[in-house]
Structures are given as C-alpha cells and as structure tokens.
Design a protein around this motif. Structure first.
Motif, PDB file in Angstrom:
ATOM      1  N   ARG A  18       0.838  -1.209   0.000  1.00 18.84           N
ATOM      2  CA  ARG A  18       0.000   0.000   0.000  1.00 18.84           C
ATOM      3  C   ARG A  18       0.873   1.260   0.000  1.00 18.84           C
ATOM      4  N   ARG A  19       1.897   1.280   0.818  1.00 19.90           N
ATOM      5  CA  ARG A  19       2.785   2.446   0.878  1.00 19.90           C
ATOM      6  C   ARG A  19       3.481   2.689  -0.461  1.00 19.90           C
ATOM      7  N   GLU A  20       3.749   1.602  -1.166  1.00 19.60           N
ATOM      8  CA  GLU A  20       4.415   1.703  -2.469  1.00 19.60           C
ATOM      9  C   GLU A  20       3.454   2.039  -3.604  1.00 19.60           C
ATOM     10  N   GLY A  21       2.163   2.166  -3.271  1.00 21.34           N
ATOM     11  CA  GLY A  21       1.168   2.488  -4.290  1.00 21.34           C
ATOM     12  C   GLY A  21       0.725   1.307  -5.124  1.00 21.34           C
ATOM     13  N   GLN A  22       0.995   0.092  -4.652  1.00 24.46           N
ATOM     14  CA  GLN A  22       0.602  -1.115  -5.381  1.00 24.46           C
ATOM     15  C   GLN A  22      -0.870  -1.417  -5.140  1.00 24.46           C
ATOM     16  N   ARG A  23      -1.548  -1.829  -6.198  1.00 26.04           N
ATOM     17  CA  ARG A  23      -2.951  -2.219  -6.067  1.00 26.04           C
ATOM     18  C   ARG A  23      -3.006  -3.725  -5.794  1.00 26.04           C
ATOM     19  N   ILE A  24      -3.823  -4.093  -4.815  1.00 25.51           N
ATOM     20  CA  ILE A  24      -3.846  -5.466  -4.292  1.00 25.51           C
ATOM     21  C   ILE A  24      -5.144  -6.157  -4.682  1.00 25.51           C
ATOM     22  N   GLY A  25      -5.025  -7.335  -5.242  1.00 29.45           N
ATOM     23  CA  GLY A  25      -6.172  -8.199  -5.497  1.00 29.45           C
ATOM     24  C   GLY A  25      -6.161  -9.361  -4.521  1.00 29.45           C
ATOM     25  N   LEU A  26      -7.327  -9.732  -4.012  1.00 32.99           N
ATOM     26  CA  LEU A  26      -7.446 -10.848  -3.064  1.00 32.99           C
ATOM     27  C   LEU A  26      -8.377 -11.914  -3.620  1.00 32.99           C
ATOM     28  N   VAL A  27      -7.925 -13.155  -3.559  1.00 27.59           N
ATOM     29  CA  VAL A  27      -8.761 -14.299  -3.936  1.00 27.59           C
ATOM     30  C   VAL A  27      -8.828 -15.244  -2.739  1.00 27.59           C
ATOM     31  N   PRO A  28      -9.910 -15.182  -1.952  1.00 28.62           N
ATOM     32  CA  PRO A  28     -10.041 -16.101  -0.807  1.00 28.62           C
ATOM     33  C   PRO A  28     -10.501 -17.480  -1.279  1.00 28.62           C
ATOM     34  N   THR A  29      -9.840 -18.530  -0.810  1.00 30.88           N
ATOM     35  CA  THR A  29     -10.239 -19.892  -1.171  1.00 30.88           C
ATOM     36  C   THR A  29     -10.097 -20.804   0.052  1.00 30.88           C
ATOM     37  N   MET A  30     -10.642 -22.021  -0.097  1.00 31.19           N
ATOM     38  CA  MET A  30     -10.397 -23.059   0.897  1.00 31.19           C
ATOM     39  C   MET A  30      -9.506 -24.156   0.316  1.00 31.19           C
ATOM     40  N   GLY A  31      -8.839 -23.830  -0.806  1.00 29.71           N
ATOM     41  CA  GLY A  31      -7.885 -24.776  -1.371  1.00 29.71           C
ATOM     42  C   GLY A  31      -8.531 -25.852  -2.224  1.00 29.71           C
ATOM     43  N   ALA A  32      -7.777 -26.932  -2.484  1.00 37.64           N
ATOM     44  CA  ALA A  32      -8.179 -27.960  -3.448  1.00 37.64           C
ATOM     45  C   ALA A  32      -8.560 -27.264  -4.744  1.00 37.64           C
ATOM     46  N   LEU A  33      -7.616 -26.492  -5.260  1.00 38.14           N
ATOM     47  CA  LEU A  33      -7.900 -25.554  -6.340  1.00 38.14           C
ATOM     48  C   LEU A  33      -8.221 -26.260  -7.658  1.00 38.14           C
ATOM     49  N   HIS A  34      -9.115 -25.606  -8.420  1.00 35.25           N
ATOM     50  CA  HIS A  34      -9.480 -26.078  -9.759  1.00 35.25           C
ATOM     51  C   HIS A  34      -9.406 -24.885 -10.715  1.00 35.25           C
ATOM     52  N   ASP A  35      -9.776 -25.111 -11.964  1.00 35.66           N
ATOM     53  CA  ASP A  35      -9.640 -24.066 -12.973  1.00 35.66           C
ATOM     54  C   ASP A  35     -10.485 -22.833 -12.643  1.00 35.66           C
ATOM     55  N   GLY A  36     -11.605 -23.023 -11.950  1.00 34.33           N
ATOM     56  CA  GLY A  36     -12.404 -21.879 -11.557  1.00 34.33           C
ATOM     57  C   GLY A  36     -11.628 -20.939 -10.645  1.00 34.33           C
ATOM     58  N   HIS A  37     -10.933 -21.502  -9.662  1.00 32.57           N
ATOM     59  CA  HIS A  37     -10.087 -20.693  -8.784  1.00 32.57           C
ATOM     60  C   HIS A  37      -8.986 -19.994  -9.587  1.00 32.57           C
ATOM     61  N   LEU A  38      -8.347 -20.745 -10.467  1.00 32.74           N
ATOM     62  CA  LEU A  38      -7.196 -20.205 -11.193  1.00 32.74           C
ATOM     63  C   LEU A  38      -7.601 -19.071 -12.120  1.00 32.74           C
ATOM     64  N   ARG A  39      -8.807 -19.133 -12.651  1.00 26.66           N
ATOM     65  CA  ARG A  39      -9.269 -18.018 -13.490  1.00 26.66           C
ATOM     66  C   ARG A  39      -9.481 -16.764 -12.660  1.00 26.66           C
ATOM     67  N   LEU A  40      -9.924 -16.926 -11.425  1.00 30.26           N
ATOM     68  CA  LEU A  40     -10.028 -15.772 -10.540  1.00 30.26           C
ATOM     69  C   LEU A  40      -8.653 -15.171 -10.274  1.00 30.26           C
ATOM     70  N   VAL A  41      -7.668 -16.031 -10.042  1.00 35.04           N
ATOM     71  CA  VAL A  41      -6.304 -15.555  -9.794  1.00 35.04           C
ATOM     72  C   VAL A  41      -5.762 -14.842 -11.027  1.00 35.04           C
ATOM     73  N   GLN A  42      -5.980 -15.417 -12.197  1.00 38.40           N
ATOM     74  CA  GLN A  42      -5.511 -14.798 -13.431  1.00 38.40           C
ATOM     75  C   GLN A  42      -6.156 -13.438 -13.658  1.00 38.40           C
ATOM     76  N   ALA A  43      -7.450 -13.343 -13.367  1.00 42.89           N
ATOM     77  CA  ALA A  43      -8.142 -12.058 -13.509  1.00 42.89           C
ATOM     78  C   ALA A  43      -7.586 -11.039 -12.525  1.00 42.89           C
ATOM     79  N   ALA A  44      -7.336 -11.480 -11.297  1.00 41.49           N
ATOM     80  CA  ALA A  44      -6.774 -10.579 -10.289  1.00 41.49           C
ATOM     81  C   ALA A  44      -5.391 -10.092 -10.704  1.00 41.49           C
ATOM     82  N   ALA A  45      -4.596 -10.986 -11.291  1.00 45.06           N
ATOM     83  CA  ALA A  45      -3.256 -10.609 -11.730  1.00 45.06           C
ATOM     84  C   ALA A  45      -3.311  -9.605 -12.879  1.00 45.06           C
ATOM     85  N   ALA A  46      -4.315  -9.737 -13.733  1.00 48.00           N
ATOM     86  CA  ALA A  46      -4.439  -8.830 -14.871  1.00 48.00           C
ATOM     87  C   ALA A  46      -4.903  -7.436 -14.448  1.00 48.00           C
TER      88      ALA A  46
END
Length: 285
Positions: A18-46
């Motif tokens: 935050r101090r560095e001015g970085q924008r943060i994306g959060l993807v809360p999960t309970m693990g046992a990840l599948h492609d649905g989770h990974l698409r959320l992560v990819q969207a957050a990264a973009a």
C-alpha cells in the motif's frame, strides 16, 4: 511467490505494498484448487499489481463436522498451481492463527441468510462473514474476487462490504464448468465414479428450468417440472430448488420486468453435497 503463514506477516506485506502504491487483489479460497479458482487468480493478476490468495479451510462455516473433516486439503499441489497463475503471495494460516480465541461476534444478514444455504446450514454465513472480514482487514485489498457458483455467499459478502464500509471492489466471475456442465467445485474430488456420472443432472435441471421460463411458463409449473425431472434420478437427493430474485434471494412467485432471477439448486450425491445456479434476466423472456 511468497508463502505467508502468520496474520502479522500478511498485514506487514500488504501495508508495504500500500505504501508503495501497489494495487492489491485478493482471492479467498479453501484450497483444493481447480480451474475456476485459477481463473479468478488470473483475472486478479491482470487487474492489480499484486495478488494475495488465501487457502484456509474455515471451521466456523461448517455445520457438518464430517464435511469439515473430509474437505480436501492439498496445500503443496495448490501452491504449485498458484505461481504460474499470477499469485504474488499465498496466505496459508493455521486455525490457531486465524482464531487465537473463539469469536464472540455474531452476524445477522436477515432475509439474505434465511433462505436456501442459510436455511439448511445454520451458522454457515456467520462463519463466512467472520473469516472474510478478517481476510479483508489483514490484506486490505483494492479488489476481492469470488465465483458466481456461491451466489448466496456473494450476496452476503456484498452486504458485508456495504454495511461495514470496506474500501474495496467486489468482483464476481461466472461459474466455470466441466465439459459436461458440472460446476467446478473442490467437493467434486470426493464424488465416486458413479456419482460423478450423475452429477451433471443438476446442471441439466437448471437448464430445463431456464428453458421453461423462456417459454413463459408459470414459476410454480417450472418448479414442479424440474422437481419431477430430478426425482427420476435415484442417485440424487434434492435439498432445494428455488427460483429467486438474483439480488435479494427471495423466492419469486411470478416474473416481473425488469428482473434478474436465479435458479438455485443444492443436492446430495451419496455423502457429497453440491450446489449450482443459473441467472436469467426477465427482460429476455
């Protein structure tokens, strides 16, 4: 990708960003990840400079001890998937880290939690709201990402964000499905071979409901036909099928214009409980 296991470490890292001015994306999960989770992560990264993914099987949102005990836990495999998907930091806390003392706070979301999942899983959304609030406070995200499959959870979190004035944008992504239509879910790993073959019938039931609504059939008639369709499959034990307002989640008796409605289902296949939903706009009917 950095792995953080303490709340203090996560808080220190996100405050630095935050101090560095970085924008943060959060993807809360309970693990046992599948492609649905990974698409959320990819969207957050973009859409953000850095991405925090949390993996925490939250005991306070389980009202069935066996469901909590049997929930799949694959932290090493999950971590291997997250880096390539764009995760910057993986938050992997213990139960003791997230709950150093038993929480005394109780959330009440009124009519939002008195239907469907809330009616069948007492205390579930109190646990969801508690852990999501903790994650929001610790990671202070600019955006948080959730999947539409957990439609009622998204509605609850939307209300949480509004009521507690969390300074973030809530992003909802469409449900990601297998080739045969089954909604991707961590619990799918627990399905037997035979149950997995039957599981796509839930999606077919939702599609039937949409098709009948598009034919301008009365809501009561649509529900009755969907129930008859599901009753033909002995392997499926239906918990509920509802046609509800997509935002308030209250059951609708007839469609009005304009209105977005959600067809929602929960059912058991042996000892595995699955949920799914489809959205439809009354303007298109």
């Amino acid at each position: 990708m950095e792995i953080l296991q303490s709340a203090a470490a996560l808080q220190a890292q996100t405050e630095k960003w935050r101090r560095e001015g970085q924008r943060i994306g959060l993807v809360p999960t309970m693990g046992a990840l599948h492609d649905g989770h990974l698409r959320l992560v990819q969207a957050a990264a973009a859409e953000n400079d850095v991405v925090v993914v949390s993996i925490f099987v939250n005991p306070t949102q389980f009202n069935n001890p066996d469901d909590f005990r049997l929930y799949p836990r694959l932290p090493e495999a999950d971590a291997a998937l997250l880096g390539p998907a764009g995760c910057t930091a993986l938050f992997l806390p213990s139960v003791e880290e997230m709950y150093p003392e038993q929480s005394k706070l109780r959330f009440d979301f009124g009519s939002l939690e008195q239907v469907m999942e809330g009616a069948h899983r007492p205390g579930h959304f109190n646990g969801v709201a508690t852990v999501v609030s903790k994650l929001f406070h610790l990671s202070r995200p600019h955006r948080a990402y959730f999947g539409q499959k957990d439609l009622q959870q998204v509605a609850i979190i939307r209300q949480l964000v509004a009521d507690l004035s969390f300074d973030l944008e809530l992003i909802t992504f469409p449900t990601v499905r297998e080739a045969d239509g089954l909604a991707m879910s961590s619990r799918n790993r627990r399905l037997s071979v035979e149950a997995r073959k039957k599981a796509p019938q839930l999606y077919k039931a939702l599609q039937l409901g949409v098709r009948l609504l598009e034919e301008n059939r009365p809501v009561a008639s649509v529900k009755n036909e969907v129930l008859q369709f599901l009753a033909m499959e002995e392997a499926i034990t239906l918990e509920y099928f509802e046609i509800a307002d997509a935002r308030t989640l209250q059951t609708v008796e007839e469609l009005t214009q304009p209105q977005e409605v959600a067809l929602c289902i929960a059912a058991w296949l042996a000892e595995v409980r699955l949920i799914d939903n489809l959205l439809i706009s009354a303007k298109s009917l």
